[in-house]
Scaffold this motif. Structure first.
Motif, PDB file in Angstrom:
ATOM      1  N   MET A  92      52.568  32.564  40.349  1.00  0.00           N
ATOM      2  CA  MET A  92      52.355  32.963  39.299  1.00  0.00           C
ATOM      3  C   MET A  92      53.359  34.328  38.942  1.00  0.00           C
ATOM      4  N   ASN A  93      53.917  33.985  37.796  1.00  0.00           N
ATOM      5  CA  ASN A  93      54.638  35.531  37.446  1.00  0.00           C
ATOM      6  C   ASN A  93      53.500  36.651  37.119  1.00  0.00           C
ATOM      7  N   ALA A  94      53.997  37.893  37.779  1.00  0.00           N
ATOM      8  CA  ALA A  94      52.919  39.139  37.748  1.00  0.00           C
ATOM      9  C   ALA A  94      52.575  39.373  36.256  1.00  0.00           C
ATOM     10  N   PHE A  95      53.293  39.253  35.378  1.00  0.00           N
ATOM     11  CA  PHE A  95      52.972  39.373  33.905  1.00  0.00           C
ATOM     12  C   PHE A  95      52.956  38.466  32.905  1.00  0.00           C
ATOM     13  N   ASP A  96      52.355  37.144  33.848  1.00  0.00           N
ATOM     14  CA  ASP A  96      52.007  36.017  32.958  1.00  0.00           C
ATOM     15  C   ASP A  96      50.757  36.378  32.010  1.00  0.00           C
ATOM     16  N   PRO A  97      51.064  35.938  30.755  1.00  0.00           N
ATOM     17  CA  PRO A  97      49.982  36.215  29.663  1.00  0.00           C
ATOM     18  C   PRO A  97      48.588  35.815  29.990  1.00  0.00           C
ATOM     19  N   ALA A  98      48.527  34.673  30.701  1.00  0.00           N
ATOM     20  CA  ALA A  98      47.358  33.922  30.863  1.00  0.00           C
ATOM     21  C   ALA A  98      46.590  34.999  31.854  1.00  0.00           C
ATOM     22  N   ALA A  99      47.512  35.553  33.082  1.00  0.00           N
ATOM     23  CA  ALA A  99      46.827  36.146  34.208  1.00  0.00           C
ATOM     24  C   ALA A  99      46.280  37.562  33.627  1.00  0.00           C
ATOM     25  N   LEU A 100      47.091  38.140  32.568  1.00  0.00           N
ATOM     26  CA  LEU A 100      46.845  39.521  32.183  1.00  0.00           C
ATOM     27  C   LEU A 100      45.532  39.279  31.157  1.00  0.00           C
ATOM     28  N   GLN A 112      41.091  32.265  40.734  1.00  0.00           N
ATOM     29  CA  GLN A 112      42.494  31.714  40.975  1.00  0.00           C
ATOM     30  C   GLN A 112      43.538  32.492  40.215  1.00  0.00           C
ATOM     31  N   ARG A 113      43.459  32.761  39.069  1.00  0.00           N
ATOM     32  CA  ARG A 113      44.318  33.568  38.306  1.00  0.00           C
ATOM     33  C   ARG A 113      44.399  35.060  38.732  1.00  0.00           C
ATOM     34  N   LEU A 114      43.292  35.698  39.113  1.00  0.00           N
ATOM     35  CA  LEU A 114      43.114  37.012  39.421  1.00  0.00           C
ATOM     36  C   LEU A 114      44.170  36.921  41.074  1.00  0.00           C
ATOM     37  N   ARG A 115      43.581  36.169  41.826  1.00  0.00           N
ATOM     38  CA  ARG A 115      44.095  36.188  43.015  1.00  0.00           C
ATOM     39  C   ARG A 115      45.625  35.760  43.226  1.00  0.00           C
ATOM     40  N   ALA A 116      46.042  35.003  42.264  1.00  0.00           N
ATOM     41  CA  ALA A 116      47.560  34.752  41.841  1.00  0.00           C
ATOM     42  C   ALA A 116      48.372  36.334  41.552  1.00  0.00           C
ATOM     43  N   LEU A 158      43.667  44.672  42.444  1.00  0.00           N
ATOM     44  CA  LEU A 158      43.491  44.880  41.003  1.00  0.00           C
ATOM     45  C   LEU A 158      41.943  45.187  40.821  1.00  0.00           C
ATOM     46  N   VAL A 159      41.282  44.539  41.322  1.00  0.00           N
ATOM     47  CA  VAL A 159      39.911  44.696  41.190  1.00  0.00           C
ATOM     48  C   VAL A 159      38.997  44.864  42.296  1.00  0.00           C
TER      49      VAL A 159
END
Length: 319
Positions: free
Chosen positions: A1-9, A37-41, A50-51
Motif C-alpha cells: 500500500m502506498n504510504a500516503f494512500d487516502p484510505a490508510a490516512l 490491515q490498513r494500519l499494518r500496511a 504509528l500507533v
C-alpha cells in the motif's frame, strides 16, 4: 500500500479520533480487521510504528506527522466537494481548537454562517476546547486543522492571524464583598479569600493579583469550577472572586449582581488564529504553496469568520 494512500490516512485519523480499533471501524463503516490491515500496511510501508496499542491508543511522533496530512486531506476533500457542488458520502470532520472563554462569548456567533454552510455542503465543524495556552499543542500534533491560541508564532506550514485582545477583570458578588472584603481587596487579605479557578491550567487569577499588588507567584485559595458559565454563576452566587472576560461579566455588572474589584487592573490576553496552509498545488518543504494560488477554501472561510467575529467582540491588540 502506498504510504500516503487516502484510505490508510483516513484510517489513521479515525484511530486518533476514536481511541480504539473497534470505534474506528464503526466510524469508517468497515470491519475491525480491515482497520488493522490498513494500519499494518501503512506502518510496514513506512517502516515506522504509528500507533501505540494502549487503552486508549495513542499516536507515536511519526503517527502525529501523518495525522497532520490526514487532517489537511479531509479539509481539501471538503473544498473539492463544495467547488464541484457534490454532496459528500458522509460529513467530513473539520476539527478546530478554541479556548473555553472564547467559545462562551464570541466564537459561536462568529461561526454561525460557516456551520450552516457545512450542513448544506456536507462537512461537520468540530470544536475542541482547551486553555488558550494549550490549543496550539492540538495543532502541532495534527489533532486539529486550526486553533485560537495565545501563541503568536506560526508553525512551519501554517499561517497565523492576530484576532485581538480578550480582557479579563476581577469581580465578586455584593454579598461576598460585604462579608469578606468590607475594607476592599488589598495586599493584606488577597491570600485569605477564595478565588474561582477554571482548572489547573488557568492562571489568570494569579496574573491579576501579580499586577494588582506586585506579588510574584502568589499563593491563593482556589476553588475549581471547570466550566465557563458555571464559573461565572459561582461568582454571582458568592463562591469567590472570579477573573473573567469583560464580555461575560458585563450583564451581571450592569444589573449589580457583580462588582468590579480594582477596575483599573486587568489581564489582557492576545489571541491569534492558526491554520494549516492548504493549496490546490500542495506545499513545499517550507510550507509554501508549490502550485496554483491558495484557494479560498473551507478552512479559510472558518478563519475569516473568526477574524470578523473577533474584530467585533475583542479589543484591538494594541489597546
Amino acid at each position: 500500500m502506498n504510504a500516503f494512500d487516502p484510505a490508510a490516512l483516513e484510517c489513521l485519523a479515525a484511530l486518533a479520533d476514536a481511541g480504539s480499533f473497534e470505534r474506528a471501524a464503526q466510524q469508517l463503516s468497515i470491519t475491525q480487521s480491515a482497520v488493522s490491515q490498513r494500519l499494518r500496511a501503512l506502518e510496514t510501508g513506512l517502516g515506522r510504528l504509528l500507533v501505540v496499542r494502549s487503552r486508549p491508543l495513542r499516536l507515536t511522533e511519526p503517527g502525529k506527522v501523518l495525522l497532520r496530512y490526514a487532517r489537511q486531506m479531509q479539509a481539501m476533500r471538503a473544498d473539492m466537494s463544495r467547488e464541484l457542488g457534490a454532496a459528500l458520502s458522509q460529513d467530513e470532520r473539520l476539527p478546530i481548537a478554541v479556548n473555553a472563554d472564547s467559545l462562551a462569548t464570541w466564537v459561536l456567533p462568529a461561526l454561525d454562517e460557516v456551520v450552516l454552510a457545512g450542513q448544506r455542503e456536507g462537512y461537520g465543524l468540530e470544536l475542541v476546547v482547551d486553555d488558550q495556552d494549550f490549543t496550539h499543542d492540538w495543532l502541532r500534533e495534527g489533532a486539529v486543522l486550526g486553533c485560537v491560541s495565545t501563541v503568536a508564532e506560526a508553525l512551519r506550514g501554517c499561517s497565523v492571524t492576530p484576532l485581538g485582545c480578550m480582557r479579563y477583570v476581577a469581580v465578586a458578588s455584593p454579598g461576598f464583598v460585604a462579608q469578606h472584603l468590607p475594607q476592599g481587596l488589598h495586599r493584606g487579605n488577597f491570600a485569605t479569600v477564595p478565588w474561582l479557578v477554571f482548572n489547573r491550567k488557568d492562571d489568570n487569577h494569579s496574573v491579576w493579583v501579580g499586577q494588582a499588588f506586585g506579588v510574584h507567584a502568589p499563593r491563593l485559595r482556589e476553588r475549581h469550577v471547570p466550566a465557563t458559565e458555571a464559573h461565572a454563576r459561582a461568582a454571582v452566587m458568592g463562591w469567590g472572586i472570579g477573573v473573567m472576560p469583560e464580555q461575560m461579566a458585563a450583564r451581571w455588572l450592569a444589573n449589580g449582581e457583580l462588582l468590579a474589584l480594582h477596575p483599573e487592573v486587568h489581564v489582557d490576553v492576545l489571541l491569534h488564529w492558526h491554520q494549516w496552509r492548504l493549496s490546490a498545488g500542495g506545499t513545499g518543504q517550507d510550507g509554501a504553496a508549490t502550485g496554483a494560488p491558495q484557494r479560498a477554501g473551507t478552512l479559510d472561510r472558518i478563519g475569516r469568520a473568526l477574524a470578523e467575529g473577533a474584530a467585533q467582540a475583542l479589543r484591538p491588540a494594541a489597546g
